[in-house]
Design an enzyme around this catalytic site. Structure first.
Site, PDB file in Angstrom:
ATOM      1  N   LYS A 144       0.840  -1.203   0.000  1.00  0.00           N
ATOM      2  CA  LYS A 144       0.000   0.000   0.000  1.00  0.00           C
ATOM      3  C   LYS A 144       0.878   1.257   0.000  1.00  0.00           C
ATOM      4  CE  LYS A 144      -0.406  -0.209   5.042  1.00  0.00           C
ATOM      5  NZ  LYS A 144      -1.215  -0.765   6.152  1.00  0.00           N
ATOM      6  N   ARG A 160     -11.359   0.184  13.942  1.00  0.00           N
ATOM      7  CA  ARG A 160     -11.057   0.891  12.698  1.00  0.00           C
ATOM      8  C   ARG A 160     -12.024   0.409  11.618  1.00  0.00           C
ATOM      9  NH1 ARG A 160      -5.050   1.046  10.004  1.00  0.00           N
ATOM     10  NH2 ARG A 160      -5.504  -1.136   9.548  1.00  0.00           N
ATOM     11  N   HIS A 168      -7.067  -7.134  12.392  1.00  0.00           N
ATOM     12  CA  HIS A 168      -5.817  -6.389  12.483  1.00  0.00           C
ATOM     13  C   HIS A 168      -5.586  -6.038  13.950  1.00  0.00           C
ATOM     14  CE1 HIS A 168      -2.471  -4.221  10.819  1.00  0.00           C
ATOM     15  NE2 HIS A 168      -2.883  -3.052  11.249  1.00  0.00           N
ATOM     16  N   ARG A 198       0.489 -10.997   6.914  1.00  0.00           N
ATOM     17  CA  ARG A 198       0.489  -9.778   6.090  1.00  0.00           C
ATOM     18  C   ARG A 198       1.679  -8.929   6.506  1.00  0.00           C
ATOM     19  NH1 ARG A 198      -4.718  -9.599   8.407  1.00  0.00           N
ATOM     20  NH2 ARG A 198      -4.059  -7.742   9.546  1.00  0.00           N
ATOM     21  N   TYR A 233      14.515  31.501   4.667  1.00  0.00           N
ATOM     22  CA  TYR A 233      13.346  32.281   5.098  1.00  0.00           C
ATOM     23  C   TYR A 233      13.415  32.562   6.596  1.00  0.00           C
ATOM     24  CZ  TYR A 233      10.985  31.119   0.685  1.00  0.00           C
ATOM     25  OH  TYR A 233      10.638  30.989  -0.625  1.00  0.00           O
ATOM     26  N   CYS A 271      12.940  24.774   2.990  1.00  0.00           N
ATOM     27  CA  CYS A 271      12.006  25.388   2.042  1.00  0.00           C
ATOM     28  C   CYS A 271      11.142  24.295   1.401  1.00  0.00           C
ATOM     29  CB  CYS A 271      12.760  26.132   0.944  1.00  0.00           C
ATOM     30  SG  CYS A 271      14.064  27.220   1.533  1.00  0.00           S
ATOM     31  N   ASP A 306      11.208  23.209  -1.699  1.00  0.00           N
ATOM     32  CA  ASP A 306      11.935  22.368  -2.649  1.00  0.00           C
ATOM     33  C   ASP A 306      13.435  22.295  -2.393  1.00  0.00           C
ATOM     34  OD1 ASP A 306       9.452  22.423  -4.307  1.00  0.00           O
ATOM     35  OD2 ASP A 306      10.057  24.512  -4.454  1.00  0.00           O
TER      36      ASP A 306
END
Ligand SMILES: *Cc1c(COP(=O)(O)O)cnc(C)c1O
Length: 385
Positions: A43, A141, A170, A226, A270, A318, A320
């Protein structure tokens, strides 16, 4: 600039070590009873590692089934040619039943209206809709409550388009040894399975263990385990570390895009939350930011590795990019390092004798390694080695 071990259009990337992934799958095969099947959980794009490439390796290394979180994740695997059974670890919107049938994806089921719509759709396509019954043994859940499980099955079992291929729950506390909540969940689950069988209802594959369960609660491996996070080389908790050796699969890497030597007192980034303290301080820039999964809360609180040397990240991270500092050799008490454009920067991984792990960063972020890996999978290009 030295020769480039980076993608064509980027200065930063994650490296996925498929050999390590294969070794981890084998390490789990040894933890799992040979009669028990292994479902590999891929997942969230295989916890950020790339679902298709990882599933291909897992398939060859002994995975019997795969688990995903969304319908789209299942479709992606099918389109890439993955042929093993795929379980969706949730009950999706009822509008998705045709896609489930078309791509042969098994949903988790806990409501009769969804199950019947799925069965209708499968029958109309001349197929049998396989599903796994989800039982809520205490995590609150998803799943049918234990006391309602037999009635739910009775209300859908007449349908010729449906087949119960599995029954699962689970655990909320599988990583805590000798835990009363765990014992209670086990009791609720096993009694529910017993009640279903006593009512003449076939349960398919019965499964409950995740990574920590597989390692710490072997008695609960039942028909299938799992396994998720451990496959990617991360320990789900300190409690499992003594029992299995795992190899890290993901490294987060970049090349320095720019180096400068600002004057003493100048600020960085910044808000200028860092000031140059002395002559000989180099400021180097890296193209990884919070949009790449490097949480901004780590600003001024993390290190990176360059030429086998730890360097402090400085200034606010920042979107990026981020900056780090390094003392020129001979300008400070610490061992310095000359940094040049193009130098390889390790954000997660090993460089010489030094290593920064997912767990190190998770601790600094007050979160778990799962989240750190998922975050780095979001935008950085993946290089498979
Ligand atoms: C994510 C998940 C798993 C895998 O958990 P790990 O701790 O990563 O092994 C197993 N089962 C379900 C239902 C899950 O949601």
């Amino acid at each position: 600039m030295s020769e480039c071990s980076c993608p064509d259009n980027r200065w930063s990337w994650v490296e996925i070590d498929l050999g390590a992934l294969r070794n981890n799958v084998r390490a789990f095969r040894e933890q799992i009873n040979p009669r028990v099947r292994m479902m590999c959980v891929v997942k969230a794009d295989a916890y950020g590692h790339g679902a298709v490439r990882c599933a291909e390796v897992m398939s060859r290394a002994g995975a019997h089934q795969f688990a995903v979180a969304t319908v789209d994740e299942g479709v992606e695997l099918r389109k890439a040619g993955i042929a093993e059974p795929i379980l969706l670890l949730s009950q999706p919107p009822v509008t998705s039943v045709q896609t489930l049938v078309d791509y042969d994806i098994m949903p988790s089921v806990y409501r009769s209206d969804f199950a019947l719509a799925f069965g209708e759709c499968a029958a109309a396509s001349g197929k049998i809709g396989k599903y796994h019954l989800a039982i809520d043994s205490g995590m609150n859940r998803i799943g049918v409550r234990p006391e309602d499980a037999v009635e739910l099955r009775r209300s859908i079992d007449f349908h010729r388009g449906l087949e119960c291929a599995g029954t699962f729950t689970h655990f909320a506390t599988a990583d805590t040894p000798d835990d009363w909540d765990f014992t209670l969940q086990v009791k609720r689950f096993t009694e529910t399975v017993k009640a279903l069988k006593a009512a003449g209802l076939s349960c398919g594959l019965v499964h409950c263990d995740n990574t920590p369960g597989t390692i710490l609660h072997k008695e609960m491996q039942m028909d299938m385990c799992r396994v998720g996070v451990g496959l990617y080389g991360m320990q789900p908790a300190p409690s499992t570390a003594p029992y299995i050796d795992l190899e890290p699969v993901m490294s987060v890497m970049a090349r320095v895009t720019r180096v400068s030597e600002p004057e003493v007192g100048e600020g960085v980034g910044y808000g200028m939350t860092y000031r140059i303290p002395h002559k000989g301080t180099q400021i180097a820039t890296v193209n990884i930011g919070y949009a790449d999964g490097l949480a901004r809360e780590l600003s001024n609180h993390m290190e990176v590795l360059v030429k086998g040397t730890r360097c402090r990240q400085v200034g606010n991270i920042c979107m990026d990019q981020f900056m780090f500092c390094a003392d020129k050799p001979g300008t400070a008490l610490r061992r310095g390092v000359e940094v040049e454009e193009g130098d390889v920067v390790t954000v997660i991984g090993r460089d010489g004798a030094e290593e920064i792990t997912m767990d190190d960063m998770a601790a600094a972020r007050h979160t778990i390694n799962y989240e750190v890996a998922c975050d780095f999978g979001l935008r950085l290009e993946k290089l498979y080695v």
